[in-house]
Design a protein around this motif. Sequence first.
Motif, PDB file in Angstrom:
ATOM      1  N   TYR A 218      24.779 -17.218  33.314  1.00  0.00           N
ATOM      2  CA  TYR A 218      25.179 -16.409  34.467  1.00  0.00           C
ATOM      3  C   TYR A 218      26.493 -15.698  34.171  1.00  0.00           C
ATOM      4  N   LYS A 219      27.410 -16.436  33.589  1.00  0.00           N
ATOM      5  CA  LYS A 219      28.723 -15.840  33.346  1.00  0.00           C
ATOM      6  C   LYS A 219      28.621 -14.714  32.304  1.00  0.00           C
ATOM      7  N   THR A 220      27.745 -14.893  31.339  1.00  0.00           N
ATOM      8  CA  THR A 220      27.565 -13.828  30.352  1.00  0.00           C
ATOM      9  C   THR A 220      26.959 -12.594  31.007  1.00  0.00           C
TER      10      THR A 220
ATOM     11  N   LYS B  67      15.665 -17.739  33.773  1.00  0.00           N
ATOM     12  CA  LYS B  67      15.663 -17.774  32.303  1.00  0.00           C
ATOM     13  C   LYS B  67      15.754 -19.229  31.838  1.00  0.00           C
ATOM     14  N   THR B  68      16.712 -19.952  32.454  1.00  0.00           N
ATOM     15  CA  THR B  68      16.909 -21.347  32.082  1.00  0.00           C
ATOM     16  C   THR B  68      15.623 -22.140  32.303  1.00  0.00           C
ATOM     17  N   VAL B  69      15.025 -21.939  33.449  1.00  0.00           N
ATOM     18  CA  VAL B  69      13.804 -22.691  33.766  1.00  0.00           C
ATOM     19  C   VAL B  69      12.663 -22.273  32.824  1.00  0.00           C
TER      20      VAL B  69
ATOM     21  N   VAL C  59      24.920 -26.422  32.768  1.00  0.00           N
ATOM     22  CA  VAL C  59      25.728 -25.788  31.721  1.00  0.00           C
ATOM     23  C   VAL C  59      25.076 -24.509  31.177  1.00  0.00           C
ATOM     24  N   PRO C  60      23.833 -24.580  30.739  1.00  0.00           N
ATOM     25  CA  PRO C  60      23.228 -23.328  30.265  1.00  0.00           C
ATOM     26  C   PRO C  60      23.135 -22.280  31.368  1.00  0.00           C
ATOM     27  N   LEU C  61      22.852 -22.720  32.575  1.00  0.00           N
ATOM     28  CA  LEU C  61      22.732 -21.768  33.674  1.00  0.00           C
ATOM     29  C   LEU C  61      24.065 -21.058  33.894  1.00  0.00           C
TER      30      LEU C  61
ATOM     31  N   LYS D  27      28.811 -35.015  36.698  1.00  0.00           N
ATOM     32  CA  LYS D  27      27.913 -34.076  37.353  1.00  0.00           C
ATOM     33  C   LYS D  27      27.614 -32.852  36.491  1.00  0.00           C
ATOM     34  N   LEU D  28      28.111 -32.863  35.273  1.00  0.00           N
ATOM     35  CA  LEU D  28      27.876 -31.699  34.422  1.00  0.00           C
ATOM     36  C   LEU D  28      27.318 -32.161  33.083  1.00  0.00           C
ATOM     37  N   PRO D  29      26.071 -32.575  33.084  1.00  0.00           N
ATOM     38  CA  PRO D  29      25.499 -33.054  31.834  1.00  0.00           C
ATOM     39  C   PRO D  29      25.490 -31.915  30.810  1.00  0.00           C
ATOM     40  N   LEU D  30      25.990 -32.204  29.631  1.00  0.00           N
ATOM     41  CA  LEU D  30      26.139 -31.151  28.635  1.00  0.00           C
ATOM     42  C   LEU D  30      24.839 -30.880  27.883  1.00  0.00           C
ATOM     43  N   VAL D  31      24.000 -31.906  27.849  1.00  0.00           N
ATOM     44  CA  VAL D  31      22.739 -31.702  27.134  1.00  0.00           C
ATOM     45  C   VAL D  31      21.704 -31.149  28.112  1.00  0.00           C
TER      46      VAL D  31
END
Lengths: 658, 292, 200
Positions: free
Chosen positions: C139-141, C122-124, C133-135, C161-165
């Motif tokens: 996934y958690k949802t 979905k993210t891709v 982050v979106p992944l 290591k966790l870019p928010l954008v």
Amino acid sequence: MARVGVFICHCGENIGRTVDCAAVAKAAEAFPGVVKSVDYKYMCSDPGQQMIKDAIRDERLTGVVVGACSPRMHEPTFRRAAFEAGLNPYLLEMANLREHCSWVHEDRPVATEKAIDLMRVMVEKVKKNAELRPIRVPVEPTALVIGGGIAGIQAALDIAGGGKKVILVERSPSLGGHMARLSETFPTLDCSQCILTPRMVEAANHPNITLMTYSEVTKVDGFIGNFEVTVRQKARYVDPEKCTGCGACFEKCPAKKIPSEFDAALGNRTAIYRPFPQAVPNKPVIDAEHCIMLTKGKCGICAKVCPTGAIKYDDKDREVIVKVGAIVVATGFELWDHSAYGEYGAGRLEDVINGFQFERLASASGPTTGEIRRPSDGRIAESVVFIQCCGSRDPKRGVPYCSKICCMYTAKHAILYRHKVHHGRAVVFYMDVRAGGKGYDEFVRRAIETEGAEYIRGRVSRIYRRKDGRLVVKGADTLAGRPVEIVADMVVLADAIVPQPGASRLAQMLGVSYDEYGFYSEAHPKLRPVETAKAGVFLAGACQAPKDIPESVAQASAAAAKVLGLFSQPELEREPIVAKVNEVTCVHCRACIQACPYGAIEDKEIKDSKGNLIRTVACVNEGECQGCGTCVAVCRSGSIDLDGFTDEEVLAEIAALE
Amino acid sequence: MTTPIGYYPGCSLHGTGRELDQSIRALAEVAGVDLREIKDWNCCGATAAHSLNHDLAVALPYRTLALAEDQGLAEVLAPCAACFSRLKGTAVRLARDPKLAQKMTEITERPYRGTVRILSIIEFINRLLDAGLEAKLTHPLGGLKVAPYYGCLLARGEDIVDDDPEQPSGMERALVAAGCEVVPWNFAVECCGGGLSMSKTEAVLDLSDAILSDAEDAQADAIVTGCPMCHSNLDMRQRTINAAGRGPHDLPVVYLSEILGLAAGIEPERLGLDRHFVDAMRVAERMTERSA
Amino acid sequence: MAHTETHEKTLADKILERTGVDVRECYQCGKCTAGCPMVQFMDLTPSQVMRLVQIGDREAVQTLLSSQTLWSCVGCLTCTQRCPKDLDPAAVMDALREIAYQEGLVPDAQRNVLKFHQAFLKTVEHTGRMSEVPLTALYKTLSRDFFSDVLLAPAMLLRGKLPLVPRVIGGRKEVRRIFKRCLDPERPDRADEETQEDRP
């Protein structure tokens, strides 16, 4: 006027299923010159042959054509029948309605049509055939046996026992082969040395056997009954006449750290050595590659200690040419190299050994005097994993065939191990247990049921050495459907059986065909299992396919019987299919002499009555000509013809197709 | 080396595998290699596409290959082992199966003639050594004992990886050149659990624990890897492994490019060594300046 | 067995078509099972999977397509590398997983693996690339597994290591169209009108 008989065989259903044999026989009736044409279920059977014989007599036939299988299969059968009925056998021809027709076609009418054509062709040929007489060649009643393992020893003893001379050639310094290295043998647990060494001595002492150890065949010329074989006797550097076998030399030899071939590298030997104490001949040789004297020019200790002055540092290889009438090839096998299996340690884990190494560990005469000690640190192995099919039945990285003997020797290993290490654990990974043989399956059951070997059905994927030095073996139990992990002190791999290195080179020298792995091919897989396609060359033992001891011995005796049969007559009849030179038209361009692959054509001087040379022509030696026809093809003046396949005969065949 | 080499960082190298990206770029600079990132590259699809839709698993890498070709790049470095495997695997399949290639051309509306060669991190670094990087390794690592870890994707895959699948040795030359001692160990090609990191964490902890233990048994000072997935399982999850009652481990897990970067005298921070979960700066302390 | 009852393609034929692997060649040596790193997380061993494909009757197909094994295979290729028959059990797993997914036969216990793959794709599909982050959020949802790995997030942030954008590429519409054609080959393109603008 030609009177030809035509006989069509159904070959059971082999031909009859696809070819309408009755229709072929009917059609052949109409061929010019054909006076009799019949079909029958099995022409090669006794009633079938009788039909041909009767027809030859009753119809006064001048030629016969049998439409049946390949002439390779039954031409001798039918020609013998013709001969018995009083017809020259070379006036009988075969048309191959099986391999050339019924087996390769499906459409019945079309195949029948083709069969009729094939018959017409051969009828035209046979009408042109000339009577030929077999060529008689003398037979040298001495056999050459190549390989001094159990198969070669057996063949040599049987031939010698039959009153004929044998030359037994062995590559290594001693007779005995692999069998001498075994501890016990399955399924009786007979001591290998106890049953083998008396045979070795017998072979060495037999008045009819000439032993040539440390020798190799380097060239083979000639043909059945008349081979000329060159044997290279490697320099031993020890005069066998003077040497008494006292052993002073190898006790004092300073080069001591050479891995022993006999002990499968688990023990060491010296540079001057005899492979094992019971070696035959029991006299040492010097390994020139490791001898300090021969490599660096100083040392000479063995010469100093030898009480009889038998050491000869200036010894040289010698080539000897021997004349023999038959050859038995018994070059045996080797183990596949498991270093191709990276997942099993790529041959780098010391405690992962092969079957021979286990034999040496279990042998009373071995490097551990029969104690199962692991190579890395000499500790008694408390747990041993045996893995079958290592390299066998592995078309990807090993060999696709089953090596046949591993199931049995692995069961033997497991039993021997349990006898020697009572509290030890013996685990066998197997894919299938193939124990077809007298007492074999009982033996495997004994290993499992009374000797405590744990059999697990599945292959092993990985072996590695843990920090504490023990081996982790990751396998599967496919019957239980789960993975298994065993921690072992030692792993024994049942490596695949492969031919000796150099097997294909020897085969090329001998003119024997071999399969893609290098195993020698028998002439017929069912009916001629010890002959090769090369007349006068026979096979014994594992050089033909993986075999155990009883099979190798049986085949060796069979080969010996074939040799004795060949030697039972002073002369040999050969097919008269040889080339003939027309001396009148030959222009002596010598093209045929250059082209003949057998060296069978030579110059012949034609002289007048006073002995003056008139001219020189080519001349074919009937004894050596193999009837290949190469000379016929290259002859520019059309002066050579091949008996049995003359231009006239062949052109008649071709004309019959138009 | 004058011809530019294409660069496909892949998604992880902008996030979890950031130090791999940093060290690769720094190393290329020292070696004088012009790395050109493929413009507008997309995700290779990784295990997810491969698991659920085989067309997608080929189409996503195909688009990137087509872009690289269009941008005139004959060779493309994919430092992430997973991306390397997917890109090269796709290239191999396309070369072998013209029908598949045709189908992909239709799906992506992009032509691809099959001219792009994909390089793994190991091939790339060996290439740099050939081109003179060896002479620039002025700060050897003083016999740092390393366990080279190839995992799945830098060892297996016929036609993809050019090395012995059971006993690979591709990293050894570079590690020795960097002054490391390569220790023999058993788990160089065992799987760490890879892409099931988030969804089957339990399995990953087991497998990664076994790998770390074996490297410790072999007395390694560090594990060297070329795969960001392996790296995050072995490095990022090392604490979790310890917290689950295994180990305890304290073993730095570093990228091959970081090791080479250190040996080339690049500051550890520039290589991203400070971004590790298990302290990797101690590896940098082994740098010794080679006396000229 | 099913293939003797009907003229439908057997499972073995389908696998051969998709992967080029002829499972009839498998002689059940078990080397794949012996070397599989994930086998303890599987209900069927890899060699059992191969065997059931060989059998191919209704019961075997049912067992296979609903098995946990397909979702536990990590695709490490150990089995393929070591298969003495040069077969590719990993590819067979892939093909079976795809069939199971298409037929909606994913076992409950393996939902997380599926959710993760779906979240990833979905993210891709939306951005052209994967972003942590979106992944993770997606996934958690999807998996309702909110708490695992949460503790790693701050440490990842700290290490950059966790870019928010989320990363978004220019050709994302093109990527979306690729997804559509692969996932839904029957349906005609609706994104055709967008073709011009997002070609880079």
